[in-house]
Design a protein around this motif. Structure first.
Motif, PDB file in Angstrom:
ATOM      1  N   PRO A  69       3.422   7.307 -13.927  1.00  0.00           N
ATOM      2  CA  PRO A  69       2.919   6.296 -12.981  1.00  0.00           C
ATOM      3  C   PRO A  69       2.864   6.778 -11.503  1.00  0.00           C
ATOM      4  CG  PRO A  69       5.210   5.778 -13.833  1.00  0.00           C
ATOM      5  CD  PRO A  69       4.448   7.019 -14.459  1.00  0.00           C
ATOM      6  N   TYR A  70       2.196   7.598 -10.965  1.00  0.00           N
ATOM      7  CA  TYR A  70       2.101   8.250  -9.881  1.00  0.00           C
ATOM      8  C   TYR A  70       0.865   7.490  -9.113  1.00  0.00           C
ATOM      9  CZ  TYR A  70       5.502  11.273 -11.720  1.00  0.00           C
ATOM     10  OH  TYR A  70       6.491  11.919 -12.669  1.00  0.00           O
ATOM     11  N   LEU A  71       0.878   7.287  -8.025  1.00  0.00           N
ATOM     12  CA  LEU A  71      -0.300   6.830  -7.146  1.00  0.00           C
ATOM     13  C   LEU A  71      -0.812   8.354  -6.239  1.00  0.00           C
ATOM     14  CD1 LEU A  71       0.857   3.642  -5.729  1.00  0.00           C
ATOM     15  CD2 LEU A  71      -0.462   3.989  -7.740  1.00  0.00           C
ATOM     16  N   SER A  72       0.227   9.330  -6.046  1.00  0.00           N
ATOM     17  CA  SER A  72      -0.236  10.534  -5.182  1.00  0.00           C
ATOM     18  C   SER A  72       0.863  11.382  -5.524  1.00  0.00           C
ATOM     19  CB  SER A  72      -0.158  10.118  -3.918  1.00  0.00           C
ATOM     20  OG  SER A  72       0.948   9.957  -3.266  1.00  0.00           O
ATOM     21  N   ILE A  73       0.222  12.715  -5.932  1.00  0.00           N
ATOM     22  CA  ILE A  73       1.337  13.744  -5.960  1.00  0.00           C
ATOM     23  C   ILE A  73       0.693  14.825  -5.170  1.00  0.00           C
ATOM     24  CG2 ILE A  73       1.935  15.558  -7.671  1.00  0.00           C
ATOM     25  CD1 ILE A  73       1.102  13.743  -9.877  1.00  0.00           C
ATOM     26  N   ASN A  74       1.882  15.537  -4.286  1.00  0.00           N
ATOM     27  CA  ASN A  74       1.399  16.714  -3.263  1.00  0.00           C
ATOM     28  C   ASN A  74       2.414  17.459  -3.719  1.00  0.00           C
ATOM     29  OD1 ASN A  74      -0.403  15.033  -1.806  1.00  0.00           O
ATOM     30  ND2 ASN A  74       1.132  13.661  -1.122  1.00  0.00           N
ATOM     31  N   ARG A  75       2.100  18.783  -3.903  1.00  0.00           N
ATOM     32  CA  ARG A  75       2.692  19.723  -4.376  1.00  0.00           C
ATOM     33  C   ARG A  75       2.752  20.924  -3.433  1.00  0.00           C
ATOM     34  NH1 ARG A  75       0.938  22.185  -9.923  1.00  0.00           N
ATOM     35  NH2 ARG A  75      -0.428  23.570  -8.472  1.00  0.00           N
ATOM     36  N   THR A  76       3.703  21.522  -3.005  1.00  0.00           N
ATOM     37  CA  THR A  76       3.705  22.761  -2.184  1.00  0.00           C
ATOM     38  C   THR A  76       4.251  23.954  -3.144  1.00  0.00           C
ATOM     39  OG1 THR A  76       3.547  21.534   0.007  1.00  0.00           O
ATOM     40  CG2 THR A  76       4.141  23.738   0.152  1.00  0.00           C
ATOM     41  N   ALA A  77       3.661  25.284  -2.901  1.00  0.00           N
ATOM     42  CA  ALA A  77       4.100  26.508  -3.530  1.00  0.00           C
ATOM     43  C   ALA A  77       4.931  27.300  -2.390  1.00  0.00           C
ATOM     44  CB  ALA A  77       2.977  27.118  -4.322  1.00  0.00           C
ATOM     45  N   GLN A  78       5.966  27.709  -2.779  1.00  0.00           N
ATOM     46  CA  GLN A  78       6.506  28.800  -1.953  1.00  0.00           C
ATOM     47  C   GLN A  78       7.166  29.956  -2.674  1.00  0.00           C
ATOM     48  OE1 GLN A  78      10.043  26.169  -0.218  1.00  0.00           O
ATOM     49  NE2 GLN A  78       8.859  26.006   1.525  1.00  0.00           N
ATOM     50  N   MET A  79       7.269  31.159  -1.847  1.00  0.00           N
ATOM     51  CA  MET A  79       7.804  32.068  -2.490  1.00  0.00           C
ATOM     52  C   MET A  79       8.854  32.878  -1.805  1.00  0.00           C
ATOM     53  SD  MET A  79       5.865  36.038  -3.169  1.00  0.00           S
ATOM     54  CE  MET A  79       4.939  35.461  -4.550  1.00  0.00           C
ATOM     55  N   TYR A  80       9.827  33.628  -2.304  1.00  0.00           N
ATOM     56  CA  TYR A  80      11.229  34.086  -1.684  1.00  0.00           C
ATOM     57  C   TYR A  80      10.382  35.615  -1.077  1.00  0.00           C
ATOM     58  CZ  TYR A  80      15.499  35.433  -0.061  1.00  0.00           C
ATOM     59  OH  TYR A  80      16.570  35.811   0.821  1.00  0.00           O
ATOM     60  N   ALA A  81      10.234  35.849   0.037  1.00  0.00           N
ATOM     61  CA  ALA A  81       9.348  37.113   0.225  1.00  0.00           C
ATOM     62  C   ALA A  81       9.816  37.567   1.761  1.00  0.00           C
ATOM     63  CB  ALA A  81       7.833  36.635   0.728  1.00  0.00           C
ATOM     64  N   TYR A  82       9.291  38.923   2.020  1.00  0.00           N
ATOM     65  CA  TYR A  82       9.343  39.530   3.041  1.00  0.00           C
ATOM     66  C   TYR A  82       8.469  38.849   4.227  1.00  0.00           C
ATOM     67  CZ  TYR A  82      11.147  43.338   0.149  1.00  0.00           C
ATOM     68  OH  TYR A  82      11.755  44.108  -0.743  1.00  0.00           O
ATOM     69  N   VAL A  83       9.300  38.643   5.338  1.00  0.00           N
ATOM     70  CA  VAL A  83       8.593  37.951   6.385  1.00  0.00           C
ATOM     71  C   VAL A  83       8.766  38.641   7.778  1.00  0.00           C
ATOM     72  CG1 VAL A  83       8.361  35.720   7.742  1.00  0.00           C
ATOM     73  CG2 VAL A  83       9.062  35.498   5.317  1.00  0.00           C
ATOM     74  N   SER A  84       7.781  39.112   8.566  1.00  0.00           N
ATOM     75  CA  SER A  84       7.760  39.897   9.780  1.00  0.00           C
ATOM     76  C   SER A  84       8.379  38.863  10.784  1.00  0.00           C
ATOM     77  CB  SER A  84       6.498  40.509  10.318  1.00  0.00           C
ATOM     78  OG  SER A  84       6.138  41.624   9.353  1.00  0.00           O
ATOM     79  N   LYS A  85       9.243  39.364  11.414  1.00  0.00           N
ATOM     80  CA  LYS A  85       9.602  38.373  12.941  1.00  0.00           C
ATOM     81  C   LYS A  85       9.633  39.393  13.985  1.00  0.00           C
ATOM     82  CE  LYS A  85      11.405  34.658  10.493  1.00  0.00           C
ATOM     83  NZ  LYS A  85      11.050  33.395  10.683  1.00  0.00           N
ATOM     84  N   GLU A  86       9.472  38.689  15.005  1.00  0.00           N
ATOM     85  CA  GLU A  86       9.480  39.104  16.308  1.00  0.00           C
ATOM     86  C   GLU A  86      10.568  38.691  17.094  1.00  0.00           C
ATOM     87  OE1 GLU A  86       6.803  39.866  20.398  1.00  0.00           O
ATOM     88  OE2 GLU A  86       5.951  39.617  18.387  1.00  0.00           O
ATOM     89  N   GLU A  87      11.553  39.284  17.746  1.00  0.00           N
ATOM     90  CA  GLU A  87      12.441  38.597  18.523  1.00  0.00           C
ATOM     91  C   GLU A  87      12.755  39.304  19.927  1.00  0.00           C
ATOM     92  OE1 GLU A  87      16.177  38.629  16.362  1.00  0.00           O
ATOM     93  OE2 GLU A  87      15.395  37.429  14.727  1.00  0.00           O
ATOM     94  N   THR A  88      13.443  38.800  20.774  1.00  0.00           N
ATOM     95  CA  THR A  88      13.577  39.683  22.125  1.00  0.00           C
ATOM     96  C   THR A  88      15.080  39.941  22.254  1.00  0.00           C
ATOM     97  OG1 THR A  88      13.718  37.334  23.441  1.00  0.00           O
ATOM     98  CG2 THR A  88      11.438  38.701  23.026  1.00  0.00           C
ATOM     99  N   LYS A  89      15.414  41.010  23.058  1.00  0.00           N
ATOM    100  CA  LYS A  89      16.485  41.218  23.499  1.00  0.00           C
ATOM    101  C   LYS A  89      16.705  41.675  24.976  1.00  0.00           C
ATOM    102  CE  LYS A  89      16.676  46.193  22.339  1.00  0.00           C
ATOM    103  NZ  LYS A  89      17.600  47.265  21.578  1.00  0.00           N
TER     104      LYS A  89
END
Length: 363
Positions: A84-104
């Motif tokens: 008994p669902y009126l809407s289903i929204n599913r999001t897939a995620q992965m534990y992964a390598y992510v590139s980041k840019e920071e400043t110092k």
């Protein structure tokens, strides 16, 4: 690209901020106008009449409410059993390598500058295919495996069983105070691991000890209790329930659990929260806009010994308090303009009467 942090560099950036401030200040008044004048479902549907008085409701331009049980075709996604669902929204995620840019901050030739620092971190992401596409992960030679799970979205429009008859609803139906998606074991099609609000297809993966390549699903959506009581507010006719058309031309069809009083209370709460959110956004816009407008002045203050950052920070606090007061008064003036106009007229009449009395007394 390095970012100068010396006095002249900061002044240049603050002058650019003045232009942004000039845009944010009028935008704040537009937002507060929307907050006070927007059409709300709770106001449009206020005074809805029972189905037995549908003819009278049509004459008085009122919505109609009907209370019964919901019925819809069971839906699922392969992991959730059809139910008994009126809407289903599913999001897939992965534990992964992510590139980041920071400043110092570094010092070059006696000047402080900011320069970029590239990293490759491990975290959950919904877009692992592009997360490693950056200098940080490329420099470390790290890339993500292919993602096997995918996003999914589906929905169905329910009918209302009222007085022994099935009433289909318009696709524009909206819901209030409805339950979400339950990931309990009896709702799942297999022996999956559920950790908090996430479903893991691999039992060796979980929130506390993930590894690169672990995948999970998160869910949002709307469900209902087939045995529960629900109220629909709209306009019934020709065997179906359509939205009630307001004077603005917009259509409103709302469904929620319980009697009409409970549904209206829920709609009032939702509309009140949205008004508060919009009002807060207007205060934020005005506060930031004013701070940016006087940005160059604040930069000068920060270089004054002893006062420095404390003085600039205090001025920013005062500006935000002023923004709250200004937006509050603007909201009241826009929302209750007729009372302001009435007080203005009464004030003028009172001033005229007092002036005549003084003139008479002087004579």
């Amino acid at each position: 690209m390095s970012e100068p942090t010396d006095f002249f560099g900061k002044m240049k950036e603050s002058l650019k901020g003045v232009l942004v401030g000039i845009i944010l200040i009028p935008a704040s008044f537009v937002i507060v106008f929307i907050a006070s004048q927007r059409e709300q479902a709770s106001e449009v549907l206020e005074g809805a009449m029972p189905f037995e008085k549908a003819a009278e409701a049509a004459k008085e331009k009122k919505a109609v409410y009907m209370t019964g049980k919901l019925q819809a075709e069971p839906i699922g996604d392969g992991y959730l059993k059809p139910g008994p669902y009126l809407s289903i929204n599913r999001t897939a995620q992965m534990y992964a390598y992510v590139s980041k840019e920071e400043t110092k901050e570094v010092e070059k030739n006696g000047k402080k500058e900011k320069e970029p620092v590239y990293k490759c971190v491990e975290e959950w992401t919904s877009n692992p295919g592009k997360a490693d596409d950056g200098k940080g992960c490329r420099d470390e030679g790290k890339s993500n495996p292919g993602q096997t799970l995918s996003d999914f979205s589906t929905g169905v429009t329910p009918s209302l069983i009222f007085d022994g008859k099935t009433w289909p609803m318009a696709d524009s139906v909206g819901y209030t105070n409805m339950p979400g998606i339950d990931l309990s074991a009896d709702k799942l099609s297999g022996s999956y691991t559920v950790d908090g609000s996430y479903l893991y297809t691999d039992s060796t993966c979980n929130t506390t000890s993930p590894r690169i390549g672990c995948e999970r699903l998160s869910y949002s959506g709307t469900s209902y209790d087939p045995a529960g009581e629900y109220t629909a507010l709209g306009t019934p006719g020709n065997g179906r329930i359509d939205g009630f058309v307001a004077d603005s031309g917009d259509s409103y069809l709302r469904v929620g659990p319980g009697k009409v009083e409970q549904v209206m209370e829920s709609l009032n709460t939702e509309d009140s929260i949205m008004t508060i959110v919009l009002f807060a956004a207007s205060v934020l816009c005005l506060g930031i806009g004013l701070s940016m407008l006087v940005g160059p002045f604040l930069e000068l203050i920060e270089y004054i010994p002893l006062i420095g950052g404390f003085g600039a920070g205090l001025i920013r606090v005062i500006l935000f308090i002023s923004a709250f007061v200004v937006m509050g008064l603007s909201f009241l003036l826009i929302e209750y303009w007729y009372l302001v106009l009435l007080l203005f007229v009464v004030g003028i009449i009172a001033a005229i009467v007092i002036a005549k009395k003084r003139k008479t007394a002087a004579a």
